[in-house]
Structures are given as C-alpha cells and as structure tokens.
Design a protein around this motif. Structure first.
Motif, PDB file in Angstrom:
ATOM      1  N   ALA A  20       0.718  -0.937   0.119  1.00  9.09           N
ATOM      2  CA  ALA A  20      -0.145   0.136  -0.038  1.00  9.09           C
ATOM      3  C   ALA A  20       0.718   1.215   0.017  1.00  9.09           C
ATOM      4  O   ALA A  20       0.593   2.196  -0.576  1.00  9.09           O
ATOM      5  CB  ALA A  20      -0.877   0.048   1.280  1.00  9.09           C
ATOM      6  N   ASP A  21       1.917   1.284   0.511  1.00 14.85           N
ATOM      7  CA  ASP A  21       2.830   2.388   0.719  1.00 14.85           C
ATOM      8  C   ASP A  21       3.322   2.856  -0.531  1.00 14.85           C
ATOM      9  O   ASP A  21       3.481   4.179  -0.996  1.00 14.85           O
ATOM     10  CB  ASP A  21       3.960   2.334   1.650  1.00 14.85           C
ATOM     11  N   GLU A  22       3.680   1.809  -1.399  1.00 14.09           N
ATOM     12  CA  GLU A  22       4.170   2.050  -2.861  1.00 14.09           C
ATOM     13  C   GLU A  22       2.885   2.450  -3.526  1.00 14.09           C
ATOM     14  O   GLU A  22       3.118   3.515  -4.469  1.00 14.09           O
ATOM     15  CB  GLU A  22       4.676   1.003  -3.424  1.00 14.09           C
ATOM     16  N   ARG A  23       1.716   1.851  -3.607  1.00 15.84           N
ATOM     17  CA  ARG A  23       0.630   2.202  -4.353  1.00 15.84           C
ATOM     18  C   ARG A  23       0.253   3.646  -3.889  1.00 15.84           C
ATOM     19  O   ARG A  23      -0.329   4.610  -4.782  1.00 15.84           O
ATOM     20  CB  ARG A  23      -0.469   1.598  -4.175  1.00 15.84           C
ATOM     21  N   LEU A  24       0.305   4.252  -2.543  1.00 14.27           N
ATOM     22  CA  LEU A  24      -0.355   5.434  -2.324  1.00 14.27           C
ATOM     23  C   LEU A  24       0.733   6.416  -2.778  1.00 14.27           C
ATOM     24  O   LEU A  24       0.502   7.586  -2.869  1.00 14.27           O
ATOM     25  CB  LEU A  24      -0.370   5.667  -0.787  1.00 14.27           C
ATOM     26  N   ALA A  25       2.187   6.028  -2.794  1.00 20.57           N
ATOM     27  CA  ALA A  25       3.078   6.984  -3.342  1.00 20.57           C
ATOM     28  C   ALA A  25       2.906   7.337  -4.703  1.00 20.57           C
ATOM     29  O   ALA A  25       3.043   8.437  -5.310  1.00 20.57           O
ATOM     30  CB  ALA A  25       4.482   6.609  -2.984  1.00 20.57           C
ATOM     31  N   LEU A  26       2.610   6.276  -5.449  1.00 20.62           N
ATOM     32  CA  LEU A  26       2.464   6.444  -6.875  1.00 20.62           C
ATOM     33  C   LEU A  26       1.239   7.222  -7.212  1.00 20.62           C
ATOM     34  O   LEU A  26       1.113   8.048  -7.978  1.00 20.62           O
ATOM     35  CB  LEU A  26       2.472   5.094  -7.631  1.00 20.62           C
ATOM     36  N   LEU A  27       0.053   6.830  -6.313  1.00 17.99           N
ATOM     37  CA  LEU A  27      -1.083   7.698  -6.464  1.00 17.99           C
ATOM     38  C   LEU A  27      -0.741   9.319  -6.375  1.00 17.99           C
ATOM     39  O   LEU A  27      -1.312  10.075  -7.277  1.00 17.99           O
ATOM     40  CB  LEU A  27      -1.994   7.156  -5.535  1.00 17.99           C
ATOM     41  N   GLY A  28      -0.155   9.517  -5.523  1.00 22.26           N
ATOM     42  CA  GLY A  28       0.227  10.992  -5.249  1.00 22.26           C
ATOM     43  C   GLY A  28       1.142  11.399  -6.175  1.00 22.26           C
ATOM     44  O   GLY A  28       0.828  12.716  -6.681  1.00 22.26           O
ATOM     45  N   ALA A  29       2.125  10.796  -6.827  1.00 18.33           N
ATOM     46  CA  ALA A  29       2.862  11.315  -7.792  1.00 18.33           C
ATOM     47  C   ALA A  29       2.124  11.673  -9.089  1.00 18.33           C
ATOM     48  O   ALA A  29       2.353  12.502  -9.783  1.00 18.33           O
ATOM     49  CB  ALA A  29       3.995  10.203  -7.991  1.00 18.33           C
ATOM     50  N   ALA A  30       0.964  10.666  -9.417  1.00 17.12           N
ATOM     51  CA  ALA A  30       0.234  10.908 -10.211  1.00 17.12           C
ATOM     52  C   ALA A  30      -0.695  12.087 -10.261  1.00 17.12           C
ATOM     53  O   ALA A  30      -1.091  12.815 -11.273  1.00 17.12           O
ATOM     54  CB  ALA A  30      -0.653   9.459 -10.599  1.00 17.12           C
ATOM     55  N   TYR A  31      -1.343  12.037  -9.262  1.00 13.98           N
ATOM     56  CA  TYR A  31      -2.591  13.076  -9.096  1.00 13.98           C
ATOM     57  C   TYR A  31      -2.268  14.425  -8.254  1.00 13.98           C
ATOM     58  O   TYR A  31      -2.727  15.482  -8.326  1.00 13.98           O
ATOM     59  CB  TYR A  31      -3.322  12.446  -8.320  1.00 13.98           C
ATOM     60  N   ASP A  32      -1.008  14.470  -7.512  1.00 15.85           N
ATOM     61  CA  ASP A  32      -0.633  15.752  -6.526  1.00 15.85           C
ATOM     62  C   ASP A  32      -0.277  17.002  -7.465  1.00 15.85           C
ATOM     63  O   ASP A  32      -0.986  18.072  -7.239  1.00 15.85           O
ATOM     64  CB  ASP A  32       0.467  15.525  -5.907  1.00 15.85           C
ATOM     65  N   PRO A  33       0.161  16.704  -8.693  1.00 17.92           N
ATOM     66  CA  PRO A  33       0.362  18.205  -9.330  1.00 17.92           C
ATOM     67  C   PRO A  33      -0.868  18.735  -9.695  1.00 17.92           C
ATOM     68  O   PRO A  33      -0.958  20.149  -9.704  1.00 17.92           O
ATOM     69  CB  PRO A  33       1.040  17.753 -10.835  1.00 17.92           C
TER      70      PRO A  33
END
Length: 265
Positions: A20-33
């Motif tokens: 989950a930590d990797e999935r959540l980090a990737l989600l942030g990288a994709a949607y944070d901007p």
C-alpha cells in the motif's frame, strides 16, 4: 477487499496491505500536481488552517505543511495513519479517526481549507462524511473534493485492462463504493449551503510502464481475490497487468471530478 481485517471497515481500499505504501506514493505522484495547482489557484498558503480528510499516503498533506507554515495549521486524519508518521516533524498534526463515526478534531477553530481525494466514493456513508466536512469549514472556508467517476467511460475501455477495470468497479460497489456519486456533488454542495460552486472533470491518459500504470497494476494485485469473485480469471488479470507494464501502450482511467465551493462568510 483483501480478506484481512481493516482498521477502517467503512473504506474499500485499506492501507495495511503490504504494498500500500508504494501504491499510495504512486497515486500521489500521479495526482498531486493537479491537486496542488488547483489549491494554489484557490489561494491556499501561509497561515491557512487546513484539514486533509483520509490522508492516505500523506503526500498532499506534506505539501500543505510546506505552504501553510508558518502561522498555519495542517491536520491530517485517517483511520489508518501508518503512512503519516513524518508529518509532525513538518509541523503537521495527525489524528487516527474513522470519518464516519468519529468527530473531526478541530479544537478551538474551524478550517480555512478542507480537502479529500478518492476517499468518499469508497465509503458507503459518504453523505454523512460530506456533511461533517462542510460543518468543519470556517466562514468563507474552501472545500475541495476530488473523486473518480466512470461517467459511462468504463464500458468503452478496451482489452484486458478494461475488463479488469469494470470488474474492479463492480467489486468496490459491492463493498459499498459508488462510482457515479461524484457527478452529483455540485448540486449536493449547493443544497448544503455552500456558495461559489465550481466543478470540472479530467480524463487521465497515461502510458504503460509509467507511475500511474504501476499504481493500477498494484491495485489489481491488492484486489485480486475480489476481481476473481466478479468472474475475472487469473489469466485475464495477469494479461491486464502485463499490458500496464508495456511502455508502448496507452490507457485512460475514469475521469477525476473536482468540485470546490466556499462556506458563506
């Protein structure tokens, strides 16, 4: 969704999964901007009192800490805050609460900015939570909601990726999610007394082997058993994950619906 007991029985994608930590980090990288750009457009900055509801991996809460301090306050809440341990060192506050059953910790203030992303559609009692978030706003405070919505796009998704996505949507809805809820948010916010309501929808288009592709591949791994319960074979799931690893392929995800509004001054 994984068959294990979750710290939050109301949420369909729990955080305690091994990856989950990797999935959540990737989600942030994709949607944070895009989330950050809109928050900046709304004026979020130094001195603002901010609430991140369902903070997940904490990437957006970290950004809030970087801009609201000094003089501001950032409260990040989640039923499973295991990924938020670094926030106090950045000046933020962390609270472990269930958004459905627990009171939102406001202390002696209300919030200038309340944000949540891809959380409410996964909670069966989402309307209860929405009302709580609205009540947490200070006069003139801004509420920003970001949610997914199929908007009819799901049936058009081709290949194994599309087949798995449709099964994923069915599985989450069987667990209490509502993939169509976000499209009614503008009217809901007006009915709850908010003003200056705005909304937009964006369809993410992404290449295989990208951060977003890896995020979806991990999602399929997390909900593997639920996908099979929806009639998807191991072979189709494996094919969908292989498609996502192919850098020559392009995909699109269901639209992200963003709705923002202000409490009356």
């Amino acid at each position: 969704m994984t068959g294990s007991s979750s710290p939050n029985p109301h949420y369909t994608l729990p955080n305690e999964w091994d990856f989950a930590d990797e999935r959540l980090a990737l989600l942030g990288a994709a949607y944070d901007p895009d989330s950050i750009a809109l928050a900046q457009q709304l004026g979020v900055g130094a001195g603002w009192r901010c609430l991140e509801a369902g903070a997940g991996g904490g990437s957006f809460a970290r950004w809030l800490c970087s801009v609201a301090m000094p003089g501001g306050r950032v409260v990040a809440v989640d039923a499973d805050p295991r990924h938020l341990a670094d926030l106090p060192g950045r000046g933020g506050e962390v609270a472990q609460i269930d958004l459905v059953t627990d009171e939102i910790p406001s202390g002696d203030f209300d919030f200038d900015f309340v944000h949540t992303r891809f959380v409410l559609l996964h909670i069966a009692q989402r309307d209860v939570v929405l009302e709580r978030l609205v009540r947490a706003l200070a006069p003139g405070g801004v509420l920003l909601l970001e949610e997914g919505d199929g908007l009819g796009v799901l049936r058009e998704m081709p290949g194994a990726f599309g087949e798995v996505w449709r099964a994923f949507a069915r599985a989450t809805e069987a667990a209490g999610a509502n993939q169509a809820w976000a499209r009614n948010l503008p009217a809901q916010l007006e009915a709850l007394g908010l003003v200056d309501v705005h909304a937009e929808a964006q369809i993410p288009v992404f290449r295989g082997a990208s951060a977003m592709a890896r995020m979806w591949e991990l999602t399929w791994a997390q909900v593997h058993e639920s996908l099979m319960e929806q009639g998807v074979s191991r072979e189709v799931i494996a094919t969908a994950r292989a498609e996502l690893r192919n850098g020559q392929r392009w995909f699109y995800a269901p639209p992200t619906v963003r709705v923002w509004a202000r409490a009356q001054s």
